[in-house]
Motif scaffolding. Sequence first.
Motif, PDB file in Angstrom:
ATOM      1  N   MET A   1       5.937   3.689   7.686  1.00 45.20           N
ATOM      2  CA  MET A   1       7.212   3.318   7.062  1.00 45.20           C
ATOM      3  C   MET A   1       7.659   4.423   6.102  1.00 45.20           C
ATOM      4  O   MET A   1       8.838   4.766   6.033  1.00 45.20           O
ATOM      5  CB  MET A   1       7.076   2.003   6.295  1.00 45.20           C
TER       6      MET A   1
ATOM      7  N   ASP B   1       4.288  -4.584   5.483  1.00 47.28           N
ATOM      8  CA  ASP B   1       4.237  -3.117   5.451  1.00 47.28           C
ATOM      9  C   ASP B   1       3.478  -2.593   6.665  1.00 47.28           C
ATOM     10  O   ASP B   1       2.653  -3.307   7.248  1.00 47.28           O
ATOM     11  CB  ASP B   1       3.566  -2.636   4.152  1.00 47.28           C
TER      12      ASP B   1
ATOM     13  N   SER C   1      13.396  -9.156   9.630  1.00 48.00           N
ATOM     14  CA  SER C   1      14.210  -8.218   8.853  1.00 48.00           C
ATOM     15  C   SER C   1      15.424  -7.749   9.648  1.00 48.00           C
ATOM     16  O   SER C   1      16.526  -7.621   9.111  1.00 48.00           O
ATOM     17  CB  SER C   1      13.384  -6.988   8.469  1.00 48.00           C
TER      18      SER C   1
ATOM     19  N   GLY D   1      12.777  -4.342  -0.566  1.00 49.38           N
ATOM     20  CA  GLY D   1      13.399  -5.046   0.557  1.00 49.38           C
ATOM     21  C   GLY D   1      14.710  -5.719   0.175  1.00 49.38           C
ATOM     22  O   GLY D   1      15.433  -5.268  -0.720  1.00 49.38           O
TER      23      GLY D   1
ATOM     24  N   CYS E   1      14.097  -0.787   8.063  1.00 43.13           N
ATOM     25  CA  CYS E   1      12.860  -0.622   8.828  1.00 43.13           C
ATOM     26  C   CYS E   1      12.016  -1.872   8.601  1.00 43.13           C
ATOM     27  O   CYS E   1      11.585  -2.136   7.480  1.00 43.13           O
ATOM     28  CB  CYS E   1      12.123   0.634   8.348  1.00 43.13           C
ATOM     29  N   GLY E   2      11.824  -2.663   9.644  1.00 36.74           N
ATOM     30  CA  GLY E   2      11.058  -3.900   9.482  1.00 36.74           C
ATOM     31  C   GLY E   2      10.807  -4.574  10.804  1.00 36.74           C
ATOM     32  O   GLY E   2      11.057  -3.994  11.870  1.00 36.74           O
TER      33      GLY E   2
ATOM     34  N   THR F   1      12.830  -0.889   3.411  1.00 34.41           N
ATOM     35  CA  THR F   1      11.727  -1.397   4.237  1.00 34.41           C
ATOM     36  C   THR F   1      11.591  -2.886   3.934  1.00 34.41           C
ATOM     37  O   THR F   1      11.793  -3.307   2.793  1.00 34.41           O
ATOM     38  CB  THR F   1      10.409  -0.654   3.945  1.00 34.41           C
ATOM     39  N   SER F   2      11.279  -3.666   4.957  1.00 34.67           N
ATOM     40  CA  SER F   2      11.288  -5.120   4.764  1.00 34.67           C
ATOM     41  C   SER F   2      10.240  -5.780   5.661  1.00 34.67           C
ATOM     42  O   SER F   2       9.850  -5.222   6.684  1.00 34.67           O
ATOM     43  CB  SER F   2      12.693  -5.631   5.103  1.00 34.67           C
ATOM     44  N   GLY F   3       9.784  -6.960   5.258  1.00 30.27           N
ATOM     45  CA  GLY F   3       8.748  -7.666   6.034  1.00 30.27           C
ATOM     46  C   GLY F   3       7.380  -7.088   5.705  1.00 30.27           C
ATOM     47  O   GLY F   3       7.176  -6.512   4.635  1.00 30.27           O
TER      48      GLY F   3
ATOM     49  N   THR G   1       4.388   1.259   1.982  1.00 34.71           N
ATOM     50  CA  THR G   1       5.758   1.715   1.778  1.00 34.71           C
ATOM     51  C   THR G   1       6.009   1.938   0.293  1.00 34.71           C
ATOM     52  O   THR G   1       5.883   1.004  -0.501  1.00 34.71           O
ATOM     53  CB  THR G   1       6.820   0.767   2.400  1.00 34.71           C
TER      54      THR G   1
ATOM     55  N   THR H   1       8.322  -3.576  -0.379  1.00 37.64           N
ATOM     56  CA  THR H   1       8.849  -4.532   0.594  1.00 37.64           C
ATOM     57  C   THR H   1       8.631  -5.921   0.022  1.00 37.64           C
ATOM     58  O   THR H   1       7.823  -6.087  -0.906  1.00 37.64           O
ATOM     59  CB  THR H   1       8.169  -4.355   1.971  1.00 37.64           C
TER      60      THR H   1
ATOM     61  N   SER I   1       6.111  -2.368  12.309  1.00 38.64           N
ATOM     62  CA  SER I   1       5.262  -3.560  12.454  1.00 38.64           C
ATOM     63  C   SER I   1       3.936  -3.156  13.066  1.00 38.64           C
ATOM     64  O   SER I   1       3.916  -2.423  14.057  1.00 38.64           O
ATOM     65  CB  SER I   1       5.958  -4.578  13.357  1.00 38.64           C
TER      66      SER I   1
END
Length: 368
Positions: A16, A12, A108, A40, A103-104, A8-10, A69, A73, A151
């Motif tokens: 997620m 939260d 991301s 992340g 997932c971001g 997971t990135s960016g 998450t 992240t 997002s």
Amino acid sequence: KRNIAVMTSGGDAPGMNANVRAIIRAAIYKGCKAFAVYEGYSGLVKGGPKYIREMSWHDVRGWLAEGGTNIGTARCMEFKERWGRLAACKNMIDAGIDALIVCGGDGSLTGADLFRSEWPSLISELKETKKITAEQYDKYKHLNICGTVGSIDNDMSSTDATIGAYSSLARICQAIDYIDATANSHQRAFVIEVMGRHCGWLALMAGMATSADYIFIPELPSSKKDWQDHMCKIVSKHRERGKRKTIVIVAEGAIGADLTPITCKDVLNVLVDRLHLDTRITTLGHVQRGGTAVAYDRMLATLQGVAAVDAILEGSPEIPSPMISIVENKIVRKPLVEAVKLTKQVAEAISKKDFQKAISLRDTEFNE
Ligand code: ATP
């Protein structure tokens, strides 16, 4: 059988965890090994068993509803540099991973696509500098990437909903319902700031779902005089009809025609000075990200998680980096690069005040 990692990135977003759970369980169900990359892209750049862990079916038990998450992240500047991506490539090979699901948000997913397109050159460099063996080179020559969109802003093109947006919307509506009670009791006005830098979806939908008196979104700026007059006219009309409270919702990216921000304080000043309303400001802030995921996000994240694993296993030569979307209630694959490009173009058009272009770009997305 593949060794599939999820990250997971960016920012939260609720849902997620449900997405990670679905990806890990779908991968295991289909006979693959499942891994989670913690924190992340920074976990990928740092590597090792602290950041890249094999996950079992039980590891994600109870994650379906949980907000935030659990695998963490981060914003990672190193991954924006080639040397960071080279380290990430080596760490993935060391861990035996040959497919990555991210997932971001748009940042991301841009990083994910860049990583995939650069992979052949990264892995060649590792072979030439003898950081990996010839066997490893042959085994990991191809990297499969897939994106799912997490997002709260619902700001990604080519999908009707992003994972987390409906949870955030529900939280905003719940908060406004609470505010309504006190506003009504004291006949007050409340100016409520919600998230959304380039996209007014949260403010617009919350406005509709709470019957707010007035909203400000980045997509619809107007001159100072226009919005002040218009808002006062609407609010006065509602008050004359017996409404005891006033709710104005301001997206954090709301701007005027001169492109300067419209802040809650600007709105409060007008309500106080011109309408003499007892007015308060409430900034909902990170409350909008918290709490459990609503049923829709749990379902969306689960369906999209399974679809992401399918996309990795089936491969899609026509879409090298697919993004899992929902369009007209169907889970579909879209080209990640195109979706990110469109999202950026819309944001850019809005920030340049070219609303015709922004609208036509959004139409492109829906008419595809
Ligand atoms: P949100 O919508 O919540 O902001 P996001 O995914 O757009 O989510 P970003 O901060 O833009 O959030 O990106 C998250 C991470 O993705 C960055 O910290 C960076 O590691 C990676 N990333 C973003 N853009 C790029 C890029 N152009 N190249 C490589 N990596 C990138």
